[in-house]
Motif scaffolding. Sequence first.
Motif, short mmCIF file in Angstrom:
data_model
loop_
_atom_site.label_atom_id
_atom_site.label_comp_id
_atom_site.label_asym_id
_atom_site.label_seq_id
_atom_site.Cartn_x
_atom_site.Cartn_y
_atom_site.Cartn_z
N GLY A 313 0.72 -0.97 -0.19
CA GLY A 313 -0.23 0.12 0.01
C GLY A 313 0.51 1.43 -0.12
O GLY A 313 0.58 2.48 -0.81
N GLU A 314 1.63 1.48 1.05
CA GLU A 314 3.21 2.91 0.93
C GLU A 314 4.00 1.98 -0.97
O GLU A 314 3.80 3.68 -0.96
N LYS A 340 -8.47 1.21 5.52
CA LYS A 340 -7.16 2.94 5.57
C LYS A 340 -5.81 2.93 5.40
O LYS A 340 -4.61 3.46 5.24
N ASN A 343 -3.85 1.72 2.73
CA ASN A 343 -3.94 2.22 1.59
C ASN A 343 -4.91 1.62 0.10
O ASN A 343 -4.49 1.31 -0.67
N SER A 371 -13.00 1.80 -0.49
CA SER A 371 -12.18 3.53 -0.35
C SER A 371 -12.54 4.45 0.05
O SER A 371 -12.99 5.63 0.43
#
Length: 399
Positions: A313-314, A340, A343, A371
């Motif tokens: 996700g990062e 959340k 991500n 999202s």
Amino acid sequence: MRYHLHGKHLVLGVCGGIAAYKSVELLRHLVKEEAVVRVVMTDNAAHFVGPITFEALSHTPVCRNLFAISDEAAVQHIHWAQEAEAVVIAPATANIIGKLAGGIADDALSTFMLAVTCPVLICPAMNTHMYESKAVQRNLTLLKSYGYTILDPGAGELACGTTGPGRLPDPAIIFDALVDLLTPKDLEGRKVLITAGPTREAIDPVRFITNPSSGKMGYAVARAAAMRGAQVTLISGPTALAPPLNVCVLPVTSAAEMAAAVLGQMDGHDIIIKTAAVADFRPAAVSDLKIKKEQAQLSIALERTQDILKAVGERKKNQILVGFAAETHDLDAFATGKLKAKNLDIIVGNLIGPSDAGFCADTNRATLYFSNDTREQVDLMTKADLAHLLLDRIVGLAN
Ligand code: CTP
């Protein structure tokens, strides 16, 4: 959504080969899915399996000899060719492959095939040397150029005693290839990375920490994505499942191996779906020798594994990222929190507990959290159907 065979008109062509018994199993599978299946068989096929077996299972008279039946029946078989939405020939012998390549129509099956206009799946099965012969290979190339799909035979020990390619794949694989033939390719050109199954964290050479994940959900997603035309890489922890058709499987054992594989692969993929049940902790030290039961009690110090999904996700760039959350309670709060924190574009949450959902079950009852703060409650459905529903939503986001 998943391509259902319910009510579809299919024709099963059966030729004379030892593997003809497998087409009985294939027919059962197709009929179970409520397809309308008609069987056309060669005279040689009847030496291996009696037509009555196919008639009983398909609830329809078998077409075997065009020249011995009334004109009305002959016309009816032309209707079969026109009504068919797909034809599968399993096993396909060198003889029928040669006849189809050359346009010869001298028996019921070869005559019927000339009238067919729908997708056709040919499943060659024969002795290895025959299969590898220049004539058969040339004929198969010709059939491909006509638009037929060829299911490569499996390799192994054959009934004739030789070892090599020529074996008719298992009925489940032929079934998948047939559904694949009929499934719209809305993921064509997309590269999908999927993780599945549990991880194992070694304690000593004979013991490990794991969880009851069967891998069924991840394999269902991989199978569905491949059928919809995606190029699929499946990074799989240890499972008892067969590799899905047209999927590249990379086996791993521990969370660290899975992390290395996922982070190494992620850049080349448009869509990443993490269904794996990754161990959150591993033994801080792995004993080289088997731990003996000398003490009355044993404590094992555990350390955290890397959160792979969070790391993906990062790093993600223009990629759709999907996670799964298995919870025993407070599903909404935990799932949206992970959506959340990691991500994600979608998280599929399911409550562990009911026997018809979660680990090892063939069905799942899930909620999809997006999202954009919307959610979709999904009824109890098979993992195959849930896989397709999830891919529908992903296709919606990707377009
Ligand atoms: N996941 C991961 N790496 C980990 C742990 C989890 O990539 N070390 C991924 C799983 O593949 C899944 C998602 O994170 O897609 C959620 O996993 P889950 O076990 O439900 O949650 P955790 O993040 O591990 O949190 P917790 O154990 O506290 O519920």
